[in-house]
Design a protein around this motif. Structure first.
Motif, mmCIF file in Angstrom:
data_model
loop_
_atom_site.group_PDB
_atom_site.id
_atom_site.type_symbol
_atom_site.label_atom_id
_atom_site.label_comp_id
_atom_site.label_asym_id
_atom_site.label_seq_id
_atom_site.Cartn_x
_atom_site.Cartn_y
_atom_site.Cartn_z
ATOM 1 N N GLU A 18 0.832 -1.208 0.000
ATOM 2 C CA GLU A 18 0.000 0.000 0.000
ATOM 3 C C GLU A 18 0.867 1.258 0.000
ATOM 4 O O GLU A 18 0.541 2.242 -0.683
ATOM 5 N N SER A 19 1.950 1.246 0.751
ATOM 6 C CA SER A 19 2.862 2.399 0.750
ATOM 7 C C SER A 19 3.489 2.587 -0.624
ATOM 8 O O SER A 19 3.596 3.718 -1.122
ATOM 9 N N PHE A 20 3.881 1.482 -1.246
ATOM 10 C CA PHE A 20 4.450 1.554 -2.589
ATOM 11 C C PHE A 20 3.411 2.056 -3.583
ATOM 12 O O PHE A 20 3.714 2.904 -4.444
ATOM 13 N N GLN A 21 2.184 1.568 -3.464
ATOM 14 C CA GLN A 21 1.100 1.965 -4.352
ATOM 15 C C GLN A 21 0.849 3.471 -4.269
ATOM 16 O O GLN A 21 0.745 4.149 -5.303
ATOM 17 N N ARG A 22 0.760 4.013 -3.055
ATOM 18 C CA ARG A 22 0.533 5.451 -2.883
ATOM 19 C C ARG A 22 1.670 6.260 -3.481
ATOM 20 O O ARG A 22 1.450 7.254 -4.201
ATOM 21 N N ALA A 23 2.896 5.841 -3.204
ATOM 22 C CA ALA A 23 4.056 6.587 -3.707
ATOM 23 C C ALA A 23 4.130 6.533 -5.225
ATOM 24 O O ALA A 23 4.469 7.525 -5.880
ATOM 25 N N LEU A 24 3.794 5.394 -5.799
ATOM 26 C CA LEU A 24 3.854 5.249 -7.246
ATOM 27 C C LEU A 24 2.800 6.114 -7.927
ATOM 28 O O LEU A 24 3.105 6.820 -8.908
ATOM 29 N N GLU A 25 1.573 6.083 -7.417
ATOM 30 C CA GLU A 25 0.491 6.829 -8.058
ATOM 31 C C GLU A 25 0.644 8.337 -7.886
ATOM 32 O O GLU A 25 0.186 9.107 -8.727
ATOM 33 N N THR A 26 1.292 8.776 -6.792
ATOM 34 C CA THR A 26 1.476 10.217 -6.553
ATOM 35 C C THR A 26 2.863 10.693 -6.978
ATOM 36 O O THR A 26 3.184 11.863 -6.804
ATOM 37 N N ARG A 27 3.652 9.769 -7.520
ATOM 38 C CA ARG A 27 5.013 10.080 -7.977
ATOM 39 C C ARG A 27 5.828 10.710 -6.835
ATOM 40 O O ARG A 27 6.538 11.696 -7.006
ATOM 41 N N ASP A 28 5.757 10.067 -5.682
ATOM 42 C CA ASP A 28 6.412 10.553 -4.470
ATOM 43 C C ASP A 28 7.762 9.848 -4.319
ATOM 44 O O ASP A 28 7.833 8.699 -3.868
ATOM 45 N N LEU A 29 8.846 10.532 -4.683
ATOM 46 C CA LEU A 29 10.175 9.938 -4.635
ATOM 47 C C LEU A 29 10.537 9.495 -3.222
ATOM 48 O O LEU A 29 10.996 8.368 -3.007
ATOM 49 N N GLN A 30 10.331 10.365 -2.243
ATOM 50 C CA GLN A 30 10.708 10.022 -0.878
ATOM 51 C C GLN A 30 9.873 8.866 -0.355
ATOM 52 O O GLN A 30 10.366 8.003 0.378
ATOM 53 N N GLY A 31 8.609 8.842 -0.754
ATOM 54 C CA GLY A 31 7.754 7.739 -0.340
ATOM 55 C C GLY A 31 8.256 6.401 -0.868
ATOM 56 O O GLY A 31 8.221 5.386 -0.167
ATOM 57 N N LEU A 32 8.743 6.413 -2.106
ATOM 58 C CA LEU A 32 9.314 5.188 -2.669
ATOM 59 C C LEU A 32 10.588 4.793 -1.927
ATOM 60 O O LEU A 32 10.784 3.617 -1.582
ATOM 61 N N LEU A 33 11.448 5.756 -1.676
ATOM 62 C CA LEU A 33 12.709 5.459 -0.993
ATOM 63 C C LEU A 33 12.466 4.931 0.416
ATOM 64 O O LEU A 33 13.233 4.099 0.915
ATOM 65 N N ASP A 34 11.377 5.392 1.050
ATOM 66 C CA ASP A 34 11.075 4.950 2.408
ATOM 67 C C ASP A 34 10.636 3.491 2.463
ATOM 68 O O ASP A 34 10.909 2.786 3.443
ATOM 69 N N VAL A 35 9.943 3.027 1.428
ATOM 70 C CA VAL A 35 9.404 1.669 1.461
ATOM 71 C C VAL A 35 10.327 0.658 0.784
ATOM 72 O O VAL A 35 10.215 -0.554 1.014
ATOM 73 N N LEU A 36 11.259 1.120 -0.041
ATOM 74 C CA LEU A 36 12.184 0.219 -0.723
ATOM 75 C C LEU A 36 13.415 -0.037 0.140
ATOM 76 O O LEU A 36 13.995 0.897 0.698
#
Length: 298
Positions: free
Chosen positions: A180-198
């Motif tokens: 879900e965190s990855f999904q939100r970051a991907l759909e909102t193009r949130d770089l930091q959100g992606l880095l946080d979950v990866l």
């Protein structure tokens, strides 16, 4: 073959069909090839004198294993000619599969890729013993080896898999949370959100089969994976949406572009962060995801 027929051969085959399909799929990584193996198994099964068969389930597993082994040995040539990275064909699976932790791990994308590193015989022995607890004598009959040789093969295959499988099992809820965190970051193009979950050493594998654009080699590292996704989505004019699902017994995403299925995204999670991403875009591997209801594998 009609599943409404009442003859003993058909009744027995239908009763064990899910098991046989799962054995073939875990050996081949392809639902289409697994279905072909089941058809070949059926054609041999109807010629058997059932009165001479002591254990019909074991006999069916033996036929299926032999047919899958034959196909697996010929599939290696297809894999060598495959364009880019090869990933297993994703399966929509029923909730009960996810609840069976051992079964869910055995059909997960990560485990299926580990099984690809085994020889055909090692793979057959490992699948039958570890996933289905088939006894050594039955496995020996299926792979034309002595029980003693099968024990040695099983030990060697188990060591090989243990050295390469994910370090720890995580709950479906933890996987869903990371997804879900990855999904939100991907759909909102949130770089930091992606880095946080990866995870820092995350690995992305993508399979386009030469039909769709995909990375030809694994993408390694959180920064590179995040840029790969954000850079790719920036070039896409279509609207990207994702929907949660269950694939191969584990939480996953269906990725759509302008409402059309573009691919299936499966993940591996450790310590609440994504360590593996498996994106199947090859249209030839998506037809079952689009058209079928979730499968029960046993």
């Amino acid at each position: 073959m009609s599943e409404h027929a009442t003859d003993p051969a058909t009744e027995t085959f239908v009763a064990h069909r899910n098991l046989l399909f799962t054995v073939a799929y875990e050996m081949l990584g392809s639902a289409a090839d697994a279905e072909d193996v089941l058809q070949e198994t059926w054609l041999r099964w109807v010629k058997v004198d059932l009165a001479q068969v002591r254990d019909q389930r074991a006999y069916l597993v033996r036929i299926t294993t032999r047919q899958a082994l034959n196909r697996l040995r010929t599939m290696s040539r297809r894999r060598e000619a495959y364009v880019g990275q090869w990933l297993p064909e994703p399966l929509l699976t029923a909730p009960d599969v996810a609840e069976d932790v051992e079964l869910a791990e055995s059909v997960s994308m990560a485990m299926m890729l580990v099984l690809e590193t085994l020889s055909p015989t090692e793979r057959a022995v490992f699948v039958l013993r570890e996933a289905f607890d088939v006894d050594y004598d039955e496995i020996a009959a299926a792979v034309d080896k002595s029980p003693a040789a099968v024990r040695q093969i099983a030990h060697r295959a188990r060591q090989h898999v243990d050295a390469r499988r994910p370090r720890q099992a995580v709950s479906p809820s933890m996987t869903r949370a990371a997804l879900e965190s990855f999904q939100r970051a991907l759909e909102t193009r949130d770089l930091q959100g992606l880095l946080d979950v990866l995870a820092p050493d995350v690995v992305l594998m993508s399979d386009g089969g030469g039909h769709k654009r995909a990375a030809l080699r694994p993408v390694v590292g959180a920064g590179k994976v995040a840029r790969f996704y954000l850079g790719g989505s920036a070039k896409i004019e279509a609207t990207l949406t994702t929907d949660p699902t269950v694939v191969n017994g584990n939480p996953a995403l269906l990725v759509h572009l302008d409402g059309e299925l573009d691919g299936v995204m499966a993940i591996t999670v450790e310590d609440a962060r994504i360590t593996g991403l498996y994106y199947v875009r090859n249209p030839e591997k998506l037809s079952r995801v689009e058209s079928e209801t979730p499968l029960t594998l046993r």
